[in-house]
Design a protein around this motif. Structure first.
Motif, PDB file in Angstrom:
ATOM      1  N   PRO A 218      53.882 -37.802-106.161  1.00  0.00           N
ATOM      2  CA  PRO A 218      52.780 -36.838-105.998  1.00  0.00           C
ATOM      3  C   PRO A 218      52.429 -36.768-104.566  1.00  0.00           C
ATOM      4  O   PRO A 218      52.250 -35.701-103.992  1.00  0.00           O
ATOM      5  CB  PRO A 218      51.679 -37.884-106.494  1.00  0.00           C
ATOM      6  N   GLY A 219      52.794 -37.750-103.584  1.00  0.00           N
ATOM      7  CA  GLY A 219      52.622 -37.570-102.318  1.00  0.00           C
ATOM      8  C   GLY A 219      53.553 -36.353-101.460  1.00  0.00           C
ATOM      9  O   GLY A 219      53.340 -35.857-100.581  1.00  0.00           O
TER      10      GLY A 219
ATOM     11  N   LEU B  56      55.346 -31.292 -99.227  1.00  0.00           N
ATOM     12  CA  LEU B  56      56.037 -29.975 -99.450  1.00  0.00           C
ATOM     13  C   LEU B  56      54.878 -28.848 -99.322  1.00  0.00           C
ATOM     14  O   LEU B  56      55.192 -27.922 -98.584  1.00  0.00           O
ATOM     15  CB  LEU B  56      56.832 -29.775-100.695  1.00  0.00           C
ATOM     16  N   GLY B  57      53.779 -29.052 -99.752  1.00  0.00           N
ATOM     17  CA  GLY B  57      52.675 -27.979 -99.665  1.00  0.00           C
ATOM     18  C   GLY B  57      52.308 -27.875 -98.130  1.00  0.00           C
ATOM     19  O   GLY B  57      52.180 -26.736 -97.730  1.00  0.00           O
TER      20      GLY B  57
ATOM     21  N   MET C 121      52.729 -24.971 -93.327  1.00  0.00           N
ATOM     22  CA  MET C 121      53.173 -24.704 -91.762  1.00  0.00           C
ATOM     23  C   MET C 121      54.014 -23.422 -91.545  1.00  0.00           C
ATOM     24  O   MET C 121      54.017 -22.723 -90.548  1.00  0.00           O
ATOM     25  CB  MET C 121      53.957 -25.932 -91.502  1.00  0.00           C
ATOM     26  N   VAL C 122      54.952 -23.073 -92.520  1.00  0.00           N
ATOM     27  CA  VAL C 122      55.692 -21.745 -92.593  1.00  0.00           C
ATOM     28  C   VAL C 122      54.697 -20.705 -92.483  1.00  0.00           C
ATOM     29  O   VAL C 122      54.949 -19.566 -91.910  1.00  0.00           O
ATOM     30  CB  VAL C 122      56.813 -21.840 -93.530  1.00  0.00           C
ATOM     31  N   ALA C 123      53.936 -20.616 -93.508  1.00  0.00           N
ATOM     32  CA  ALA C 123      52.896 -19.525 -93.754  1.00  0.00           C
ATOM     33  C   ALA C 123      51.972 -19.114 -92.577  1.00  0.00           C
ATOM     34  O   ALA C 123      51.608 -18.047 -92.211  1.00  0.00           O
ATOM     35  CB  ALA C 123      51.847 -19.758 -95.067  1.00  0.00           C
TER      36      ALA C 123
ATOM     37  N   LEU D  90      60.978 -22.993-100.995  1.00  0.00           N
ATOM     38  CA  LEU D  90      59.957 -24.186-100.913  1.00  0.00           C
ATOM     39  C   LEU D  90      58.980 -24.102-102.087  1.00  0.00           C
ATOM     40  O   LEU D  90      58.878 -25.349-102.597  1.00  0.00           O
ATOM     41  CB  LEU D  90      59.136 -24.061 -99.628  1.00  0.00           C
ATOM     42  N   ALA D  91      58.450 -23.030-102.476  1.00  0.00           N
ATOM     43  CA  ALA D  91      57.676 -22.967-104.014  1.00  0.00           C
ATOM     44  C   ALA D  91      58.441 -23.440-105.010  1.00  0.00           C
ATOM     45  O   ALA D  91      57.836 -24.187-106.051  1.00  0.00           O
ATOM     46  CB  ALA D  91      57.114 -21.682-103.823  1.00  0.00           C
TER      47      ALA D  91
END
Length: 289
Positions: A74-75, A80-81, A86-88, A274-275
């Motif tokens: 979960p962490g 990843l989120g 960071m990219v967005a 990534l998603a």
């Protein structure tokens, strides 16, 4: 990683590696589901385990994977989120990459703490013939790596390093543009003789690990093994320590520049990948239960 058991560390902490953007694995979900199969094969590169040892390890791996999915995954999904954000928001900076790297290292350390008792028990049970086989496997490992990465002309090493990096990057960014390929070439050139330093340090670690295995029945074995597997940096050669610091800095600089040079299409492609990774892991049965 520098050890047979550290292969286990690397596999179990697959999701949290700070170089996730550079990893060329297209099916991490499949790899995670099959770690209990993959890890023994990785270990067998160095350890000739008997049937009883393999059976014991299989059961321990199942327990470790259940713990990992229940308490750690979960962490990692949150991590990843954060990477996606960071990219967005166009925040791929040296400072942000340092932060994500430290988070990844902490997660890996937690995995190492969890599996340390199993590693100790497995290695204590090795007989003299198995330790001898391990020593020979280590020697063969170094010979093969030297032949592949060192005994080729430096110019060819740099070229191959560039090719490997481009291959890792393409699934995440799509086809690199000329400016990005030039930047990868500059990165590869900057690392110079890194291959030689890396393999020399690997051989140095293996020698110390082998010496520790000769004392595996003593009380000093467990703390020494903990240092070898959990505090590897404390045992690095001075040359490799300097090379590693430079390599880590060059990697961050490369990522920052590649993202600055990226097109909107490449950034969208990266976000989609990534998603997909995040979605694949969120659907793992162990999380659903």
């Amino acid at each position: 990683m520098d050890a047979c058991l550290s292969t286990l560390f690397r596999c179990l902490s697959l999701l949290v590696l700070s170089t996730l953007l550079l990893v060329g694995c297209n099916r991490m979900d499949l790899a995670y589901r099959n770690l209990d199969v993959l890890v023994p094969w990785s270990l067998s590169d160095y350890l000739s385990m008997n049937r009883q040892q393999k059976g014991w390890l299989d059961e321990r791996l199942k327990a470790h994977l259940a713990w990992h999915c229940r308490t750690q995954l979960p962490g990692y999904l949150t991590w990843l989120g954060d990477i996606r954000q960071m990219v967005a928001h166009n925040e791929v900076t040296d400072a942000q990459l340092r932060l994500r790297t430290e988070q990844a290292k902490q997660a890996i350390a937690e995995v190492a703490d969890q599996i340390m008792p199993s590693a100790t028990q497995l290695l204590r049970g090795m007989d003299d013939e198995q330790v001898s086989d391990m020593r020979e496997a280590f020697a063969e490992d170094i010979r093969e790596r030297e032949a592949k990465y060192v005994k080729t002309p430096l110019a060819r090493q740099i070229e191959q390093r560039q090719q490997r990096m481009e291959k890792r990057l393409t699934p995440w960014l799509g086809e690199l543009n000329p400016q990005q390929r030039l930047r990868v070439a500059q990165w590869s050139q900057a690392l110079g003789e890194q291959n030689r330093q890396w393999i020399a340090n690997r051989a140095h670690w293996q020698a110390q690990f082998t010496a520790a295995m000769e004392q595996r029945r003593s009380e000093a074995f467990e703390p020494r093994l903990e240092q070898l597997l959990k505090q590897r940096e404390s045992l690095w050669t001075p040359e490799y320590r300097m090379a590693y610091q430079r390599t880590e800095q060059e990697a961050r600089s490369l990522l920052v520049d590649l993202m600055a040079q990226s097109s909107e299409q490449q950034r969208q492609h990266l976000q989609g990948r990534l998603a997909k990774v995040q979605q694949d892991f969120s659907k793992l049965k162990c999380l659903q239960s």
